[in-house]
Design an enzyme around this catalytic site. Structure first.
Site: not given
Ligand code: SAM
Length: 316
Positions: A53, A85, A126, A166
């Site tokens: 988050g 997410d 992201d 990203k």
């Molecule tokens: N932007 C976030 C932050 O600032 O805290 C960090 C994001 S983290 C790098 C990547 C996120 O992508 C993870 O929480 C993961 O659960 C989510 N994610 C990956 N594949 C996903 C999908 N198909 N649908 C939803 N979320 C996804």
């Protein structure tokens, strides 16, 4: 690696805890904003792949909280931030949460419903898969997330809106650039200072959403496929024309964030207290249901000699 040694090795990890960000990723969005001024005129945002988050926190602090604290604020006119997410995340003021998979049409529908006929000014994504270290594989899975993000964009983003996503730099980066250019006249690939040079991660900053005339979101996949095919590329208004050879597309690639500021690939000395010790801070908000929770439980159980590890815990 201990917390203190990570604090030393990763200055943005330390700064995130000091400033109350849930993850160091917050600095990436802030540094993208320093270069592109992305929050100007923005009131409605979708934060895709938002857990734990920190980007939602940035959106809340930059958009929601100033509006709420303003003397002329009206409840029905506050910024709208919708975060999605796979993982649940602890609440953030002014952020509506949707738990779901962004590649699933139902999740996209849930997001769209929150906008209730209005469109978003910006979509940020992201999203990252669990990286395997196999670059082709990671790039492919990442591109599926961008595609899912773009699908949501074509439904919720207003004309003129922005999309920040990203990307993983790889052999198909020029193809991705051309695909994004179909929808956004201005696309820049940016590398914030807080993103390590050793990481293939970068961010596509796409401005001024302008879908092709007569575009129907249902045609998205067909349209994108045509950019990649030799016969299709010519009749689309993509600046690359042809993706290989002498005319290979030039991709605007920009480092952003204060370049004299902290370098994410360097180690910095730890600030010491008067008595010469260093106090490491706890994480701002540990994940509430991390995907590795079950593995930790199993490890703990096995270290206590418990053999029956098959049954999943009720809340996993
Ligand atoms: N932007 C976030 C932050 O600032 O805290 C960090 C994001 S983290 C790098 C990547 C996120 O992508 C993870 O929480 C993961 O659960 C989510 N994610 C990956 N594949 C996903 C999908 N198909 N649908 C939803 N979320 C996804």
């Amino acid at each position: 690696m201990g917390k203190a040694s990570r604090d030393k090795r990763d200055i943005y990890y330390r700064k995130a805890k000091e400033e109350g960000w849930r993850a160091r990723s917050a600095f990436k969005l802030l540094q993208i904003d320093e270069e592109f001024n992305i929050f100007e005129g923005v009131k409605r945002v979708v934060d895709l792949c938002a857990a734990p988050g920190s980007w939602s926190q940035v959106l809340s602090r930059k958009l929601y909280l100033p509006a709420k604290l303003s003397p002329d604020s009206r409840d029905n006119d506050l910024p709208l931030i919708v975060a999605i997410d796979l993982q649940p995340m602890a609440p953030i003021e002014g952020v509506i949460q949707v738990q779901g998979d962004i590649t699933n049409a139902r999740t996209a529908e849930l997001v769209i419903r929150h906008f209730d006929g209005c469109k978003a000014d910006m979509v940020v994504c992201d999203g990252a898969p669990d990286v395997t270290g196999l670059h082709d594989m990671d790039e492919f899975v990442q591109s599926q997330l961008i595609l899912a993000g773009l699908t949501i964009v074509t439904h919720v983003l207003k004309e003129g809106g922005k999309f920040i996503a990203k990307i993983f730099r790889g052999k198909d980066t020029s193809l991705l650039y051309c695909q994004l250019k179909l929808f956004f006249p201005v696309v820049t690939f940016a590398k914030p200072k807080s993103s390590r040079n050793s990481s293939i991660e970068a961010f596509a900053v796409c401005e001024n959403f302008s879908p092709p005339e007569g575009f129907n979101p249902k045609d998205l996949y067909r349209l994108l496929e045509r950019v990649g095919s030799p016969s299709g590329a010519d009749d689309l208004d993509c600046s690359s024309g042809w993706l290989e050879g002498a005319n290979k597309v030039y991709i605007p690639f920009l480092a952003c964030g204060d370049l004299r500021g902290y370098d994410s690939d360097r180690s910095y000395p730890l600030p010491k207290d008067a008595d010469g010790t260093y106090q490491s801070l706890d994480p701002v908000q540990p994940p509430i249901a991390p995907p590795y929770k079950r593995a930790l439980e199993m490890k703990k159980a096995s270290s206590h000699g418990i053999k029956d590890l098959e049954k999943p815990s009720s809340d996993s």
